[in-house]
Scaffold this active site. Structure first.
Site, PDB file in Angstrom:
ATOM      1  N   GLU A  44      55.065  -1.030  19.652  1.00 17.06           N
ATOM      2  CA  GLU A  44      56.050  -2.117  20.051  1.00 17.06           C
ATOM      3  C   GLU A  44      55.496  -3.311  20.549  1.00 17.06           C
ATOM      4  OE1 GLU A  44      57.573   0.882  22.589  1.00 17.06           O
ATOM      5  OE2 GLU A  44      57.901   2.343  20.949  1.00 17.06           O
TER       6      GLU A  44
ATOM      7  N   ASN B  45      54.446   7.492  28.634  1.00 12.83           N
ATOM      8  CA  ASN B  45      54.774   6.090  28.506  1.00 12.83           C
ATOM      9  C   ASN B  45      56.422   6.159  28.467  1.00 12.83           C
ATOM     10  OD1 ASN B  45      55.182   3.448  27.887  1.00 12.83           O
ATOM     11  ND2 ASN B  45      54.336   3.743  25.868  1.00 12.83           N
TER      12      ASN B  45
ATOM     13  N   GLU C   1      48.462   6.241  17.520  1.00 15.93           N
ATOM     14  CA  GLU C   1      49.966   6.476  17.224  1.00 15.93           C
ATOM     15  C   GLU C   1      50.487   5.966  16.119  1.00 15.93           C
ATOM     16  OE1 GLU C   1      51.700   6.618  21.512  1.00 15.93           O
ATOM     17  OE2 GLU C   1      51.864   4.582  20.892  1.00 15.93           O
TER      18      GLU C   1
HETATM   19  P1  13P Z   1      57.663   9.030  21.491  1.00 14.70           P
HETATM   20  O1  13P Z   1      56.859  10.232  22.120  1.00 14.70           O
HETATM   21  O2  13P Z   1      59.085   8.835  22.209  1.00 14.70           O
HETATM   22  O3  13P Z   1      57.698   9.422  19.773  1.00 14.70           O
HETATM   23  O4  13P Z   1      56.895   7.732  21.778  1.00 14.70           O
HETATM   24  C1  13P Z   1      55.505   7.760  21.519  1.00 14.70           C
HETATM   25  C2  13P Z   1      54.852   6.706  22.188  1.00 14.70           C
HETATM   26  O5  13P Z   1      54.922   5.479  21.458  1.00 14.70           O
HETATM   27  C3  13P Z   1      53.963   6.963  23.380  1.00 14.70           C
HETATM   28  O6  13P Z   1      53.341   5.517  23.616  1.00 14.70           O
END
Ligand code: 13P
Length: 251
Positions: A98, A9, A168
């Site tokens: 997010e 991502n 997540e």
């Molecule tokens: P990070 O691997 O930067 O912690 O992000 C995870 C994420 O939000 C993938 O969608």
């Protein structure tokens, strides 16, 4: 049998030339290699068509990171499922924390986005996960259950079977603080049980559930070795071939 998947991502990173170079670099690095998982890259909308045309999409699937919650029409600035599908992208990341936190995407909005994605032949990679206060209060199981129920449990069994899920924990995203392998296994197994209770054991067993949150080359092997962790959704470490490839090869 469910698939192992490593998906990047990219979030709001890379200009088009940078993104193209990254995608081509990964394409090149995977040439002639046989890997034990599906590989997907989630890129900004602006990059999708160029990247899908520049790489071998039978080896690397291309994903959008969002979709409009409307089919088409007077929604200035929005990008529809049909538009994304027309670029050659086959996947879309939906429900990322997010987007829930900064763009106020509610379970109801996400439900519409999932339906539109499926109607246009896109595979949703649907994200769920709790914030730190919820984990500390011991509410993480009920949080993920309510996220799943509210956005996904009106789907038919056939449609639910097309989804990929990504757990997540918000406290692990971009923080360098990963869930332990035991924490990931515990909640992934719980998510699978929740799916089984609604759609039956077979659907649950066939659903890929990815882990996301500070997953990297150093911890991917241990996380992916758990029976209910079917891969990763990778943020920061997906922005360079050197960091992403070892995660793909962790399977
Ligand atoms: P990070 O691997 O930067 O912690 O992000 C995870 C994420 O939000 C993938 O969608």
């Amino acid at each position: 049998m469910r698939k192992n998947i490593v998906a990047g991502n990219w979030k709001m990173n890379t200009t088009l030339p940078e993104g193209l170079a990254l995608a081509k670099g990964l394409d090149e690095a995977l040439k002639g290699k046989s890997v034990n998982c599906d590989v997907i890259i989630g890129t900004p909308f602006t990059h999708l068509a160029s990247i899908a045309a520049a790489i071998d999409t039978t080896k690397i699937g291309v994903a959008a990171e969002n979709l409009a919650d409307k089919e088409s029409g007077a929604y200035t600035g929005e990008v529809s499922a049909a538009m994304v599908a027309s670029t050659g992208a086959k996947y879309v990341i939906l429900g990322h924390s997010e987007r829930r936190a900064y763009y106020h995407e509610t379970p109801e909005i996400l439900k519409q986005k999932v339906l539109l994605a499926l109607a246009h032949g896109l595979t949703p990679i649907f994200c769920i996960g709790e914030v730190l206060a919820e984990r500390e209060a011991g509410k993480h199981f009920e949080v993920v259950d309510s996220q799943i129920t509210a956005s996904l449990f009106d789907l038919s069994t056939a449609d639910f079977g097309k989804l990929v899920l990504a757990y997540e924990p918000v406290w692990a995203i971009g923080t360098g603080k990963t869930a332990t392998a035991a924490q990931a296994q515990e909640i992934h197994a719980h998510i699978r049980q929740t799916i089984a209770a609604k759609y039956g054991k077979e659907v649950a067993e066939n659903t890929s559930i990815l882990y996301g949150g500070s997953c990297n080359a150093g911890n991917a092997k241990e996380l992916f070795s758990n029976p209910d962790v079917d891969g990763g959704l990778i943020g920061g470490a997906s922005l360079s071939v050197d960091k992403f490839l070892p995660i793909v090869e962790a399977f």
